[in-house]
Design an enzyme around this catalytic site. Structure first.
Site, PDB file in Angstrom:
ATOM      1  N   LYS A 269      -8.975  -4.393   7.610  1.00 45.95           N
ATOM      2  CA  LYS A 269      -7.885  -5.175   8.228  1.00 45.95           C
ATOM      3  C   LYS A 269      -8.418  -6.244   9.179  1.00 45.95           C
ATOM      4  CE  LYS A 269      -5.318  -2.701   5.745  1.00 45.95           C
ATOM      5  NZ  LYS A 269      -4.328  -1.666   5.866  1.00 45.95           N
TER       6      LYS A 269
ATOM      7  N   GLN B 118      -7.735  -0.162  10.146  1.00 40.04           N
ATOM      8  CA  GLN B 118      -8.676   0.327   9.130  1.00 40.04           C
ATOM      9  C   GLN B 118      -9.705  -0.771   8.850  1.00 40.04           C
ATOM     10  OE1 GLN B 118      -8.410  -0.874   5.761  1.00 40.04           O
ATOM     11  NE2 GLN B 118      -9.833   0.523   4.775  1.00 40.04           N
TER      12      GLN B 118
ATOM     13  N   HIS C  32      -1.027  -6.029   7.580  1.00 34.13           N
ATOM     14  CA  HIS C  32      -1.769  -7.215   7.127  1.00 34.13           C
ATOM     15  C   HIS C  32      -1.612  -8.382   8.097  1.00 34.13           C
ATOM     16  CE1 HIS C  32      -1.264  -6.020   2.565  1.00 34.13           C
ATOM     17  NE2 HIS C  32      -1.864  -5.095   3.276  1.00 34.13           N
TER      18      HIS C  32
ATOM     19  N   PHE D 206       0.843  -1.193   0.000  1.00 39.38           N
ATOM     20  CA  PHE D 206       0.000   0.000   0.000  1.00 39.38           C
ATOM     21  C   PHE D 206       0.886   1.253   0.000  1.00 39.38           C
ATOM     22  CE2 PHE D 206      -2.803   3.065   2.352  1.00 39.38           C
ATOM     23  CZ  PHE D 206      -3.749   3.191   1.352  1.00 39.38           C
TER      24      PHE D 206
ATOM     25  N   ASP E 139       6.129  -3.347   8.777  1.00 40.44           N
ATOM     26  CA  ASP E 139       4.778  -2.923   8.422  1.00 40.44           C
ATOM     27  C   ASP E 139       3.894  -4.166   8.499  1.00 40.44           C
ATOM     28  OD1 ASP E 139       2.385  -2.078   7.383  1.00 40.44           O
ATOM     29  OD2 ASP E 139       3.273  -0.908   5.742  1.00 40.44           O
TER      30      ASP E 139
HETATM   31  C1  PLP Z   1      -3.620  -0.477   5.209  1.00 43.35           C
HETATM   32  C2  PLP Z   1      -2.149  -0.399   5.102  1.00 43.35           C
HETATM   33  C3  PLP Z   1      -1.418   0.661   5.649  1.00 43.35           C
HETATM   34  C4  PLP Z   1      -2.059   1.908   6.145  1.00 43.35           C
HETATM   35  O1  PLP Z   1      -2.987   1.751   7.155  1.00 43.35           O
HETATM   36  P1  PLP Z   1      -4.165   2.829   7.307  1.00 43.35           P
HETATM   37  O2  PLP Z   1      -4.710   2.504   8.667  1.00 43.35           O
HETATM   38  O3  PLP Z   1      -5.139   2.604   6.210  1.00 43.35           O
HETATM   39  O4  PLP Z   1      -3.558   4.178   7.254  1.00 43.35           O
HETATM   40  C5  PLP Z   1      -0.029   0.591   5.635  1.00 43.35           C
HETATM   41  N1  PLP Z   1       0.599  -0.441   5.075  1.00 43.35           N
HETATM   42  C6  PLP Z   1      -0.064  -1.469   4.514  1.00 43.35           C
HETATM   43  C7  PLP Z   1       0.721  -2.599   3.917  1.00 43.35           C
HETATM   44  C8  PLP Z   1      -1.459  -1.461   4.475  1.00 43.35           C
HETATM   45  O5  PLP Z   1      -2.104  -2.456   3.859  1.00 43.35           O
END
Ligand code: PLP
Length: 405
Positions: free
Chosen positions: A198, A195, A172, A98, A169
């Site tokens: 998720k 979000q 997921h 993302f 990160d």
């Molecule tokens: C959803 C997502 C984000 C960002 O999260 P938000 O809460 O939507 O800001 C960051 N990295 C990855 C890989 C994501 O899928």
């Protein structure tokens, strides 16, 4: 026997069922109602329900600390700033993720350096990381894509040898594991999103976990407009902002966290079963799971599609056909991040990105192939289905293959 008419052409769907998300019952409703009635919706940094959820989530991950914030993009920003990046520093990221994995780096006046993914896992390639390191490299942001753990032994080893920070990160990857360790708890900081799509959600929200006392204090200060522990209310030490969540979100997350373990186990079991079914289909290949993947949470179940076994039907059309058959599926990202207008046009606005940075010549062939021709996604709520649903997903693929033969 004649082939069945495809749903996209007006035939009946292989699977006629909705997969609900989010999943909740009276427990979520009652607990949010209770907070609403208490009148304690928010609090300075941030309220007892928020603190309670942070402790629960840290304990769940096996980390010392957790700090909630407004989303899983800001969480990356908090982590980067706390890790001490300076303008012009380079941060290594994958291109198959993302946008905010990379744009959070821009927001720190740093340079995202895109390196390719592994063709078997779609996770960042450790060899590609190593090859991209320069004297300006400060951090790596591995993304556990779809909930499948990156090669963390290799990544932590590279980080140690080159004195780099690792920010996982894990947007997921709630509940997923590498060698029995929860993802997010292995690097310097783990960043998660809550979000709505998720695996753990309160509509919006994010969190960082860490074992490091200094990173904890700094991320907490940045989340709370630069205030520090023991400081005065109108005393600000660091360039943070108000990134706090509400008490309503915190109790919702606490209630959802109680469901996470069972949901993760179910997705993991369904994923293994679906692997065994799809492996048998000519032209379909699930991503690789090594023995190090002790728990996969299948935020996205990904398989590779070989058009030559489907009458050379382009992937995007195949994905649309599969969705029409009732499989909650999707073609995924249309292009690697460096092809986005943001990077191609260098539309960096107020951010101090060196003029020499140029993304027009970046080329990550595996990520491009994943986007253009190979990767098809089945979404996490579908992975909470029954065993028979996995069989129906495989059947839908076979139906399309037969129709195209
Ligand atoms: C959803 C997502 C984000 C960002 O999260 P938000 O809460 O939507 O800001 C960051 N990295 C990855 C890989 C994501 O899928």
């Amino acid at each position: 026997m004649s082939t069945q008419q495809l749903a996209i052409h007006g035939g009946s769907r292989t699977i006629d069922k909705t997969f609900p998300w989010p999943i909740y019952d009276q427990r979520e409703i009652s607990i949010v109602e209770e907070v609403v009635r208490s009148g304690k919706w928010g609090n300075p940094d941030c309220g007892e329900e928020v603190a309670k959820f942070e402790q629960e989530f840290a304990a769940y991950c096996g980390s010392k600390y957790a700090i909630t914030c407004v989303n899983g993009s800001v969480s990356l920003r908090l982590a980067l700033i706390a890790c001490g990046v300076k303008p012009g520093d380079e941060v290594i990221v994958p291109p198959y993720t993302f946008i905010t994995t990379a744009s959070s780096v821009i927001e720190c006046n740093c340079v995202p350096v895109f390196v390719d993914i592994d063709p078997e896992t779609y996770n960042i390639s450790p060899a590609a990381i190593e090859a991209a390191i320069t004297p300006r490299t400060k951090a790596i942001i591995p993304v556990h894509f779809g909930g499948l753990a990156c090669d963390m032994d290799a990544i932590m080893d590279i980080a140690k040898r080159h004195n780099l920070r690792v920010i996982e990160d894990s947007a997921h990857a709630h509940g997923a594991e590498y060698k029995g360790k929860k993802l997010g708890s292995i690097g310097d900081v783990g960043s998660f999103s809550f979000q709505s799509s998720k695996n753990l959600t309160s509509g919006e929200g994010g969190i960082v976990v860490t074992d490091d006392d200094e990173l904890y204090a700094m991320m907490r200060s940045l989340r709370n407009v630069g205030r520090i522990e023991g400081g005065q209310w109108y005393e600000h030490y660091n360039p943070g902002c108000n990134y706090r969540i509400t008490q309503m979100q915190a109790v919702l997350l606490s209630a959802q966290l109680k469901r996470l373990e069972e949901q993760t186990r179910r997705r993991n079991e369904n994923g293994l079963y679906l692997n065994s079914l799809l492996e048998k289909i000519d032209g379909i290949a699930p991503l690789q799971r090594t023995a190090n993947i002790t728990m996969h949470c299948y935020h996205i179940y990904i398989f590779k599609y070989d058009a030559s076994r489907f009458g050379n039907l382009p992937k995007d059309e195949f994905a649309a056909m599969l969705a029409a058959e009732g499989v909650p599926s999707f073609k995924g990202y249309p292009q690697p991040l460096y092809k986005q207008p943001l990077f191609q046009n260098k539309n960096f606005m107020c951010y101090a990105i060196p003029d020499t940075v140029d993304y027009t010549s970046v080329h990550c062939p595996v990520a491009e192939q994943a986007c253009n021709t190979d990767a098809v996604w089945i979404l996490q709520h579908a992975m909470l289905g029954e065993k028979e649903d996995m069989e129906a997903f495989a059947k839908a693929i076979l139906k399309i293959q037969e129709a195209l033969a």
